[in-house]
Design a protein around this motif. Structure first.
Motif, PDB file in Angstrom:
ATOM      1  N   VAL B  73       0.870  -1.178   0.000  1.00 48.59           N
ATOM      2  CA  VAL B  73       0.000   0.000   0.000  1.00 48.59           C
ATOM      3  C   VAL B  73       0.903   1.224   0.000  1.00 48.59           C
ATOM      4  O   VAL B  73       1.750   1.377   0.879  1.00 48.59           O
ATOM      5  CB  VAL B  73      -0.922   0.036   1.246  1.00 48.59           C
ATOM      6  N   PHE B 121     -11.271  -0.043   5.877  1.00 48.35           N
ATOM      7  CA  PHE B 121     -11.604  -1.124   4.951  1.00 48.35           C
ATOM      8  C   PHE B 121     -12.230  -0.563   3.680  1.00 48.35           C
ATOM      9  O   PHE B 121     -11.832  -0.946   2.564  1.00 48.35           O
ATOM     10  CB  PHE B 121     -12.567  -2.111   5.625  1.00 48.35           C
ATOM     11  N   LEU B 124      -9.596   1.151   1.663  1.00 53.16           N
ATOM     12  CA  LEU B 124      -8.663   0.172   1.073  1.00 53.16           C
ATOM     13  C   LEU B 124      -9.297  -0.514  -0.124  1.00 53.16           C
ATOM     14  O   LEU B 124      -8.611  -0.819  -1.118  1.00 53.16           O
ATOM     15  CB  LEU B 124      -8.245  -0.865   2.119  1.00 53.16           C
ATOM     16  N   GLN B 125     -10.601  -0.763  -0.038  1.00 53.19           N
ATOM     17  CA  GLN B 125     -11.308  -1.373  -1.175  1.00 53.19           C
ATOM     18  C   GLN B 125     -11.219  -0.450  -2.398  1.00 53.19           C
ATOM     19  O   GLN B 125     -10.918  -0.899  -3.507  1.00 53.19           O
ATOM     20  CB  GLN B 125     -12.780  -1.632  -0.829  1.00 53.19           C
ATOM     21  N   ALA B 128      -7.731  -0.563  -3.753  1.00 55.11           N
ATOM     22  CA  ALA B 128      -7.456  -1.819  -4.463  1.00 55.11           C
ATOM     23  C   ALA B 128      -8.049  -1.790  -5.869  1.00 55.11           C
ATOM     24  O   ALA B 128      -7.408  -2.209  -6.840  1.00 55.11           O
ATOM     25  CB  ALA B 128      -8.018  -2.995  -3.675  1.00 55.11           C
ATOM     26  N   ASN B 140     -10.824  -9.175  -0.282  1.00 55.86           N
ATOM     27  CA  ASN B 140     -11.551  -8.523   0.823  1.00 55.86           C
ATOM     28  C   ASN B 140     -11.048  -9.002   2.174  1.00 55.86           C
ATOM     29  O   ASN B 140     -10.915  -8.214   3.129  1.00 55.86           O
ATOM     30  CB  ASN B 140     -13.054  -8.787   0.699  1.00 55.86           C
ATOM     31  N   LEU B 143      -7.839  -7.303   2.858  1.00 53.58           N
ATOM     32  CA  LEU B 143      -8.041  -5.893   3.229  1.00 53.58           C
ATOM     33  C   LEU B 143      -8.578  -5.770   4.647  1.00 53.58           C
ATOM     34  O   LEU B 143      -8.208  -4.856   5.390  1.00 53.58           O
ATOM     35  CB  LEU B 143      -8.992  -5.215   2.233  1.00 53.58           C
ATOM     36  N   SER B 147      -6.843  -3.740   7.708  1.00 56.76           N
ATOM     37  CA  SER B 147      -7.593  -2.761   8.525  1.00 56.76           C
ATOM     38  C   SER B 147      -7.497  -3.115   9.998  1.00 56.76           C
ATOM     39  O   SER B 147      -7.283  -2.235  10.855  1.00 56.76           O
ATOM     40  CB  SER B 147      -9.071  -2.727   8.124  1.00 56.76           C
TER      41      SER B 147
END
Lengths: 212, 287
Positions: B73, B121, B124-125, B128, B140, B143, B147
């Protein structure tokens, strides 16, 4: 005015006298807690340190007083790996802050030339992003302030982060092996428990004896 | 009254006056400490006034970026996290809750970070997807794991006062905090007794007021001297803490408490002035 000042002195003397039984431990605790060594007075280790180049020494023998041992946080070398984009400073020591500056050499290993394991790691998202693409037989150059070293990759492995048995022999052995590692895989977004290791055998560079 | 008797009375009253000065110092000092160092509101105000949340935010961001670098990340992702999600205000709110629990002796191991985890989360989704990943179950799950681990890092930093060493201090603080006021009350009682003794020894106001003035002015000096020396010598600034946020908070608390004790010297100082004026009138009228 005399009486208040006399009372002040007597009051403080009374306090001092009452604390006398525990004065020594109190003073020790005070010296420890208020030594002045804090974030305002301590510089970030190796702050501003840059690698200024190598002596270029490729052979020979160095004793401990023939060169300056790297300080914690200092950029004491530069590493390049054939077949990858790796070309970065080598920092002595590793921490969250030091990993921002380059590839970090673990203080649980040895410096190049000592004839034992050398452990250097970096984040897979920054300096060692292309390490997993290294091929067996690739050359690794490590320029240090005291000499130039060449290693050759003889094997790669993917190990779990707590599996020290996979590299313990090389790290603590009596043969010089350079261990490069990073988080694996580098093509997914995950807190991965795996590490990619490249095992590199010593090819050339001055030997170092820290005990003579 | 004979000369010897007068001398004896003078010695006794001087000693009683000294005891009175100690009792005044004790009362004012304990009351000040109860309102400052032993008061959660003072600690919260110190944290808000210092740069505690700004430093903590920077420290958290460094940890988050480092963790993110190990998870693929980018560092830039966390810029928006620390602008919109983890702000100095949200850190202040959590810090206030942690400090109040600390003073109450009810330190929690972990804060509830469900809302933070959900926010991380979701972002981050989006990150991604931006990077070209499909949000499969596996992605998922990864992720969620990131988180959750970021929230653990957040907890470790914000809930610093729930460390084992602080837990013991917290329990002791909660148990012995009221004793500050009890000690102040004891000092007040001792002062009253000393005042009655001095009053009984003399008939004329100008005589016993002299010893009262000695006591109050000595108490002023006792309350002022040591804290002023500590503030001038910057004792608070030499505390050995390498963490910027905690250092700021600790020096703020120390300097705040020392300053409050020095300022509390104004109370006996004011009373000294009032008593001096009253005595001046009494001397003029020979009363």
């Amino acid at each position: 005015m005399l009486f208040p000042v006399v009372f002040l002195l007597c009051g403080y003397m009374l306090l001092f006298a009452s604390l006398t039984p525990i004065l020594e431990p109190l003073l020790s605790a005070y010296r420890l807690a208020f030594s002045g060594a804090n974030v305002e007075t301590i510089d970030e280790p190796g702050a501003g340190s840059i690698f200024n180049g190598s002596t270029g020494l490729t052979t020979g023998h160095l004793n401990w007083n023939d060169f300056e041992f790297p300080e914690y946080g200092s950029a004491f070398g530069r590493i390049t790996v054939e077949g990858t984009d790796i070309d970065t400073d080598v920092i002595y020591g590793d921490s969250t802050a030091l990993l921002k500056r380059g590839a970090c050499m673990s203080m649980y290993s040895h410096i190049p030339g000592c004839g034992s394991g050398i452990l250097i790691g970096a984040h897979n998202n920054t300096y060692f992003h292309t390490l997993p693409y290294v091929k067996e037989g690739a050359t690794v150059h490590v320029e240090t302030t005291y000499g130039s070293y060449v290693y050759r990759v003889y094997k790669t492995a993917i190990l779990k982060n707590d599996d020290s048995a996979g590299y313990r022999n090389e790290l603590n052995g009596d043969k010089e092996v350079l261990l490069l590692y990073t988080c694996y895989p580098n093509d997914t977004i995950a807190s991965t428990p795996y590490r990619f290791f490249a095992f590199c055998e010593y090819v050339s560079g001055p030997t170092v004896n820290l005990y003579e | 009254m004979t000369k010897t008797a007068k001398r004896t009375r003078s010695v006794i009253c001087t000693i009683v006056s000294f005891v009175m000065s100690l009792s005044i110092t004790l009362t004012v000092l304990c009351a000040t400490l109860s309102l400052t160092a032993l008061n959660p509101t003072f600690a919260v105000r110190t944290a808000m006034r210092s740069e505690y949340s700004e430093h903590l935010s920077a420290e958290l961001k460094e940890e988050f970026v480092s963790f993110g670098n190990a998870c693929n990340v980018d560092a830039a992702f966390f810029d928006s996290i620390f602008t919109d999600v983890i702000t100095p205000d949200s850190i202040d709110r959590d810090t206030e809750a942690v400090l109040r629990e600390f003073y109450a002796g009810e330190v929690q191991e972990k804060r509830d970070t469900a809302a933070l985890e959900d926010a991380l989360f979701t972002r981050l989704q989006a990150y991604a997807v931006e990077k070209g990943f499909t949000l499969s179950d596996e992605v998922n799950e990864n992720l969620r794991g990131i988180s959750s681990e970021l929230c653990d890092v957040y907890n470790a930093y914000v809930s610093v006062f729930s460390m084992s060493v602080f837990k013991t201090v917290s329990r002791l603080l909660a148990r012995y905090r009221p004793f500050g006021w009890y000690a102040a009350a004891a000092g007040a009682v001792l002062f009253a007794v000393s005042a009655v003794i001095l009053r009984l020894y003399f008939q004329k106001k100008k005589n016993y007021l002299r010893y009262f003035i000695y006591a109050f002015s000595a108490a002023t000096l006792m309350l002022l001297t040591a804290p002023l020396i500590a503030l001038i010598a910057d004792i608070g600034g030499s505390i050995s803490i390498s963490n910027a946020s905690l250092y700021d908070f600790a020096t703020g608390m120390m300097n705040g408490v020392l300053g409050s004790i020095a300022a509390s010297a104004a109370v006996p100082a004011l009373l000294t002035v009032l008593l001096s004026l009253v005595r001046h009138n009494a001397v003029k009228n020979n009363r």
